[in-house]
Scaffold this motif. Structure first.
Motif, PDB file in Angstrom:
ATOM      1  N   LEU A  61     -71.988 -28.293   1.142  1.00 19.14           N
ATOM      2  CA  LEU A  61     -71.011 -28.701   2.160  1.00 19.14           C
ATOM      3  C   LEU A  61     -69.701 -29.048   1.469  1.00 19.14           C
ATOM      4  O   LEU A  61     -69.704 -29.752   0.451  1.00 19.14           O
ATOM      5  CB  LEU A  61     -71.532 -29.924   2.926  1.00 19.14           C
ATOM      6  N   ARG A  62     -68.589 -28.562   2.023  1.00 15.85           N
ATOM      7  CA  ARG A  62     -67.296 -28.841   1.403  1.00 15.85           C
ATOM      8  C   ARG A  62     -67.116 -30.339   1.217  1.00 15.85           C
ATOM      9  O   ARG A  62     -67.484 -31.145   2.091  1.00 15.85           O
ATOM     10  CB  ARG A  62     -66.160 -28.250   2.240  1.00 15.85           C
ATOM     11  N   ALA A  63     -66.568 -30.732   0.084  1.00 14.40           N
ATOM     12  CA  ALA A  63     -66.508 -32.136  -0.300  1.00 14.40           C
ATOM     13  C   ALA A  63     -65.657 -32.972   0.641  1.00 14.40           C
ATOM     14  O   ALA A  63     -65.888 -34.180   0.782  1.00 14.40           O
ATOM     15  CB  ALA A  63     -65.984 -32.259  -1.736  1.00 14.40           C
ATOM     16  N   ASP A  64     -64.680 -32.346   1.310  1.00  9.49           N
ATOM     17  CA  ASP A  64     -63.786 -33.122   2.172  1.00  9.49           C
ATOM     18  C   ASP A  64     -64.235 -33.158   3.623  1.00  9.49           C
ATOM     19  O   ASP A  64     -63.535 -33.696   4.482  1.00  9.49           O
ATOM     20  CB  ASP A  64     -62.347 -32.594   2.070  1.00  9.49           C
ATOM     21  N   ALA A  65     -65.403 -32.598   3.944  1.00  9.08           N
ATOM     22  CA  ALA A  65     -65.931 -32.637   5.312  1.00  9.08           C
ATOM     23  C   ALA A  65     -66.720 -33.918   5.528  1.00  9.08           C
ATOM     24  O   ALA A  65     -67.533 -34.311   4.679  1.00  9.08           O
ATOM     25  CB  ALA A  65     -66.818 -31.431   5.579  1.00  9.08           C
ATOM     26  N   THR A  66     -66.482 -34.586   6.644  1.00 11.58           N
ATOM     27  CA  THR A  66     -67.134 -35.861   6.942  1.00 11.58           C
ATOM     28  C   THR A  66     -68.016 -35.751   8.173  1.00 11.58           C
ATOM     29  O   THR A  66     -68.001 -34.738   8.883  1.00 11.58           O
ATOM     30  CB  THR A  66     -66.076 -36.944   7.190  1.00 11.58           C
ATOM     31  N   VAL A  67     -68.755 -36.797   8.426  1.00 10.72           N
ATOM     32  CA  VAL A  67     -69.584 -36.850   9.633  1.00 10.72           C
ATOM     33  C   VAL A  67     -68.710 -36.759  10.881  1.00 10.72           C
ATOM     34  O   VAL A  67     -69.071 -36.097  11.860  1.00 10.72           O
ATOM     35  CB  VAL A  67     -70.421 -38.151   9.661  1.00 10.72           C
TER      36      VAL A  67
END
Length: 219
Positions: free
Chosen positions: A140-146
């Motif tokens: 999962l891309r590191a800058d994607a959040t819940v």
């Protein structure tokens, strides 16, 4: 106990029908959706509905709790996947197909019950675990959040052309719309994979979705 079982089963069937109807009516009419319209679409008598739910708010609170239960079930199943990415995709796809966010128009218009709050917390905890697992696996891309994931699910889970064609009773076009929608979802989810350029702006506030449900009764 045996005599109660048929009534309980009927209540569950009615709940499922009401939830499906509410999602469709709310998608069209927003928070002003009428109970009569929802009951008619669900094939449930308005009188019997009000015998079970004293108010419109009580009905909507119950439907929100049921909806959150589906999110929880999808997340629990997703965490059982061996592959973190496949689990995340299952969760997103299942909640989108269910109509994730379809009850969003109710945010801020009804008070949040203890059951709703408890289920939201449980759902959020599970989603956090899914995202953390996918981050740790590097899929999962590191800058994607819940919050990013929840907003994506909500946007893709709203009313779609599929339902519009189904309402027109056009099966061929409904099938074509369903095919196109599945492609759109796959394209959107692929944007969550690691390896893409950084996302613009800053990460959404963690409680962005929850904040919308703050309710202030009219005075």
């Amino acid at each position: 106990m045996a005599r109660k079982a048929p009534r309980h089963a009927e209540a569950e069937r009615n709940d499922r029908a009401l939830l499906e109807a509410a999602k469709k009516v709310l998608a069209k009419d927003g928070a002003h959706a009428s109970v009569a319209a929802i009951a008619a679409r669900a094939g449930v008598g308005i009188a019997s509905l009000y015998r079970r739910y004293r108010t419109k708010e009580e009905l909507f609170q119950h439907l929100c709790a049921l909806s959150l239960g589906h999110w929880i079930e999808a997340a629990e199943r997703a965490l059982k996947y061996d592959d973190p990415w496949e689990g995340l995709v299952h969760y997103a796809t299942a909640t989108i197909d269910f109509g994730g966010g379809a009850l969003g128009p109710l945010a801020g218009t009804i008070s949040v019950t203890d059951e709703m709050a408890e289920k939201f917390t449980r759902s959020d905890t599970l989603a956090q675990a899914l995202v953390a697992r996918a981050h740790e696996a590097g899929v999962l891309r590191a800058d994607a959040t819940v919050a990013d994931l929840g907003l994506l699910i909500e946007q893709l889970g709203r009313s779609s052309p599929v339902e519009q064609f189904e309402d027109r009773d056009d099966r061929t076009l409904a099938d074509e719309a369903a095919n196109a929608r599945s492609r759109t979802i796959a394209i959107a989810l692929d944007g969550l994979r690691a390896g893409h350029p950084p996302l613009p702006g800053h990460a959404p506030a963690a409680d962005l979705l929850a904040e919308r449900w703050e309710y202030e009764p009219e005075r």
